[in-house]
Design a protein around this motif. Structure first.
Motif, PDB file in Angstrom:
ATOM      1  N   CYS A 276      -1.458  -0.188  -2.335  1.00  0.00           N
ATOM      2  CA  CYS A 276      -1.465   1.274  -2.454  1.00  0.00           C
ATOM      3  C   CYS A 276      -1.464   1.911  -1.066  1.00  0.00           C
ATOM      4  O   CYS A 276      -2.312   1.571  -0.234  1.00  0.00           O
ATOM      5  CB  CYS A 276      -2.702   1.708  -3.232  1.00  0.00           C
ATOM      6  SG  CYS A 276      -2.926   3.502  -3.272  1.00  0.00           S
TER       7      CYS A 276
ATOM      8  N   CYS B 128      -5.067   4.084  -0.897  1.00  0.00           N
ATOM      9  CA  CYS B 128      -6.412   3.491  -0.828  1.00  0.00           C
ATOM     10  C   CYS B 128      -6.403   2.034  -0.382  1.00  0.00           C
ATOM     11  O   CYS B 128      -7.453   1.442  -0.171  1.00  0.00           O
ATOM     12  CB  CYS B 128      -7.116   3.606  -2.178  1.00  0.00           C
ATOM     13  SG  CYS B 128      -6.505   2.469  -3.425  1.00  0.00           S
TER      14      CYS B 128
ATOM     15  N   TYR C 230      -5.532  -0.583  -2.131  1.00  0.00           N
ATOM     16  CA  TYR C 230      -5.694  -1.548  -3.241  1.00  0.00           C
ATOM     17  C   TYR C 230      -4.445  -2.429  -3.316  1.00  0.00           C
ATOM     18  O   TYR C 230      -3.315  -1.941  -3.260  1.00  0.00           O
ATOM     19  CB  TYR C 230      -5.896  -0.756  -4.525  1.00  0.00           C
ATOM     20  CG  TYR C 230      -6.076  -1.562  -5.783  1.00  0.00           C
ATOM     21  CD1 TYR C 230      -7.136  -2.446  -5.923  1.00  0.00           C
ATOM     22  CD2 TYR C 230      -5.190  -1.408  -6.850  1.00  0.00           C
ATOM     23  CE1 TYR C 230      -7.314  -3.172  -7.097  1.00  0.00           C
ATOM     24  CE2 TYR C 230      -5.352  -2.118  -8.029  1.00  0.00           C
ATOM     25  CZ  TYR C 230      -6.423  -3.007  -8.142  1.00  0.00           C
ATOM     26  OH  TYR C 230      -6.584  -3.708  -9.307  1.00  0.00           O
TER      27      TYR C 230
ATOM     28  N   CYS D 167      -1.621   3.782  -8.993  1.00  0.00           N
ATOM     29  CA  CYS D 167      -2.653   2.872  -8.494  1.00  0.00           C
ATOM     30  C   CYS D 167      -3.836   2.961  -9.436  1.00  0.00           C
ATOM     31  O   CYS D 167      -4.410   4.033  -9.615  1.00  0.00           O
ATOM     32  CB  CYS D 167      -3.069   3.258  -7.083  1.00  0.00           C
ATOM     33  SG  CYS D 167      -4.510   2.334  -6.522  1.00  0.00           S
TER      34      CYS D 167
ATOM     35  N   CYS E  10      -7.299   4.029  -7.300  1.00  0.00           N
ATOM     36  CA  CYS E  10      -7.610   5.409  -6.893  1.00  0.00           C
ATOM     37  C   CYS E  10      -7.036   6.430  -7.863  1.00  0.00           C
ATOM     38  O   CYS E  10      -7.341   7.617  -7.780  1.00  0.00           O
ATOM     39  CB  CYS E  10      -7.121   5.691  -5.476  1.00  0.00           C
ATOM     40  SG  CYS E  10      -5.326   5.684  -5.282  1.00  0.00           S
TER      41      CYS E  10
HETATM   42 ZN   LIG Z   1      -4.853   3.556  -4.576  1.00  0.00          ZN
END
Ligand SMILES: [Zn+2]
Length: 598
Positions: A143, A146, A148, A156, A159
């Motif tokens: 992501c 964030c 991830y 995502c 987030c």
């Molecule tokens: Zn994210």
């Protein structure tokens, strides 16, 4: 009397729902709708399961079923859960009905005709080895917001931000791990900047909104961008444009179809009611519905869809954005009166998470505890205006100390004393100042509690109702009717119990929107017959336009208590009451924490 639309967020059908979901919008919207009906308004409460989009398809792939089969499974689970909670939907339907497809396509078509849908070239993912388009769900990467590492090509899950596949860092195909190539592809976008002025004017006229919602929404207007309303995906509503309708790889984006559900569900309700035009009384901005009120209930992560994007869709459909235009065949449509958003519920200090098992599903909760115990907790301690933590210790404490020892005890001791000594509701003699004072507190509750519910301050509202209960308990302790046993004292005992029972009846009405299951029981303990708090029912219905049949939640809510004090009739027979609420053993706290620890 007003027409009041209660538009409740649509639960997503990729799994069972947990208590965090229903605490944000499910129970509060039902409390509001029940109160508004009791106060004499004509309420239409609608919602359904949100069934399209990538997460349903991903879960279906994982389970080895079709998206439709997965949606069928969780639609039924969610319908049963909401039924168990007693949520009084006029219609709880789903987004896979043919009626919904038709309404979504009608809105899309009119928006396009009015110039509010624009085509844009974007980058889509393609498999270099096969040359085929890769739908969003088959692309995974890091992501950009964030960090991830397993974000999907459309969203995502960490987030919650919506993404485009080409934004992912280190994108890879989930099918074979190869790096996708990005090629130009066309999609349709909603021209949100064309509504910035109209939405700004509308927001300026909003009253009573929670200030954070209004501020957040105004800030969004500064940076509005066209927003994609189609996606590379096979599971969804087909795009009603020549040359696109037949394509299997492009569908209307799930968020666009889901927000239209409020309207399509209202139309479906009307078609089922025998008056296909009846939905206009809540929706039409022209005639029948122009004074209607529309309240939208959701969690705070969905504010943008209800305070900006859905109003933009409605304005565009009505021909009221910068580009003008003509209303579609449904006519000009009402914008929301109020966007009622809740904050988040956490569980024992952690974010709810099905994958990390920080969760209790509605179904499991209702197998072990009463629906009204959860409804009470949500109203008294839910995430109304702050993020709030659910703990088992607090749940047990509130159930035992407030519901059982406060309200349950008042009901139980006043009715059992009257049943034992009089066998019926006694006739009151002359009233003392204390008697009058208590009756006045209960009567005043109809104004204070009602106004607070009307302003979406349910925590304060149930607090006021419980204050009436506490005053009545104190009155019984002070008057001590159990001591008034001699022949000489007997008339005074009857008066005290008659006053107490009248206040039990009034408090029960004040608590009915919050605790409908137990309110029906208390009503019957006081000798009432018939429906006091109407309940929803599950009905298996045929799709109106030839699709497969499905279960809906619906009900007749025209009967039941009104929002006023109803004088009890002396002489009505009373029997010894059974307890209305269950005291919980403190051992359940450890049992539940052990379940969480897994
Ligand atoms: Zn994210």
């Amino acid at each position: 009397m007003s027409h009041v639309l209660a538009a409740v967020a649509w639960p997503y059908a990729n799994g069972p729902r947990h208590i965090g979901h229903v605490s944000g919008f499910g129970v509060p919207s039902d409390v509001f709708s029940r109160y508004m009906r009791m106060a004499g308004h004509d309420v239409l409460m609608v919602s359904g399961t949100d069934e399209h989009g990538t997460p349903v398809q991903v879960q279906a792939d994982a389970d080895g079923v079709t998206a439709r089969e997965l949606a069928d499974r969780y639609n039924r689970v969610i319908v049963e859960d909401l039924h168990g909670l007693g949520l009084s939907y006029d219609l709880f339907t789903r987004t896979t009905t043919r009626n919904h497809y038709a309404v979504v396509q009608e809105l899309f078509t009119a928006l396009e005709r009015n110039g509010y849908i624009v085509k844009r070239v974007t980058l889509g993912a393609r498999s270099p080895s096969t040359g085929r388009t890769l739908p969003d769900r088959y692309i995974e990467g890091t992501c950009p917001i964030c960090g991830y590492e397993s974000a999907r090509g459309d969203q995502c899950d960490n987030c919650g931000n919506q993404l485009d596949p080409e934004q992912l860092i280190n994108p890879r195909s989930k099918i074979n791990g190869e790096t996708p190539e990005f090629v130009e592809t066309e999609h349709f976008f909603l021209d949100l900047p064309a509504f910035a002025e109209a939405i700004g004017n509308w927001l300026d006229q909003r009253e009573n909104w929670r200030p954070n919602v209004l501020k957040f929404s105004r800030n969004l207007l500064d940076d509005l961008q066209p927003r994609a309303i189609t996606r590379d995906l096979e599971w969804g509503v087909p795009i009603p444009i020549d040359g696109w309708r037949e394509r299997n790889d492009k569908r209307i984006y799930v968020w666009f179809d889901a927000v239209i559900g409020y309207l399509s569900a209202s139309i479906e309700w009307a078609r089922r009611s025998g008056d296909p035009e009846a939905w206009r009384r809540w929706w039409s901005a022209d005639a029948q519905g122009k004074d209607a009120l529309g309240y939208y209930f959701m969690g705070k992560d969905n504010i943008v869809f209800h305070s900006v994007i859905w109003p933009a869709v409605l304005l565009g459909y009505s021909g009221e954005g910068d580009k003008g235009g003509e209303p579609g065949e449904l006519g000009r449509l009402n914008l929301p009166t109020e966007v009622v958003s809740s904050e988040y519920l956490t569980m024992e200090g952690k974010k709810f998470s099905s994958s990390r098992r920080v969760v209790i599903y509605v179904r499991d909760f209702l197998e072990r505890y009463d629906a009204d115990a959860l409804r009470y907790f949500i109203a008294a301690a839910g995430p109304e205006s702050n993020d709030t933590d659910f703990t088992w210790a607090e749940f047990v404490r509130r159930n035992n100390d407030e519901l059982v020892a406060g309200w349950g005890n008042l009901v139980n001791r006043s009715i059992s004393m009257a049943a034992k000594n009089f066998g019926a509701i006694p006739s009151p003699g002359e009233l003392t100042a204390e008697d009058e004072a208590l009756l006045a507190v209960a009567r005043a509750g109809f104004t204070t509690v009602g106004e607070l519910i009307g302003k979406h301050r349910q925590k304060a509202a149930i607090g006021e109702a419980m204050r009436v209960v506490a005053e009545a308990n104190k009155y019984l302790s002070d008057q001590a009717p159990w001591k008034l046993k001699s022949d000489e004292d007997k008339p005074r005992q009857g008066t005290v119990l008659a006053v107490a029972l009248q206040v039990v009846s009034d408090a029960n009405t004040l608590l009915t929107p919050f605790l409908p299951h137990s309110a029906q029981k208390v009503f019957e303990l006081l000798g009432g017959t018939g429906v006091h708090a109407p309940m929803p029912r599950i009905e298996q219905v045929d799709d109106l336009d030839g699709g497969p049949s499905y279960p809906v939640l619906t009900g007749d809510y025209t009967t039941g208590a009104r929002w006023k004090s109803v004088p009890l009739v002396a002489g009505t027979p009373l029997a010894a009451p059974k307890p209305v609420f269950r005291k919980l053993d403190s051992s359940v706290i450890e049992e539940e924490l052990a379940r969480l620890a897994g």
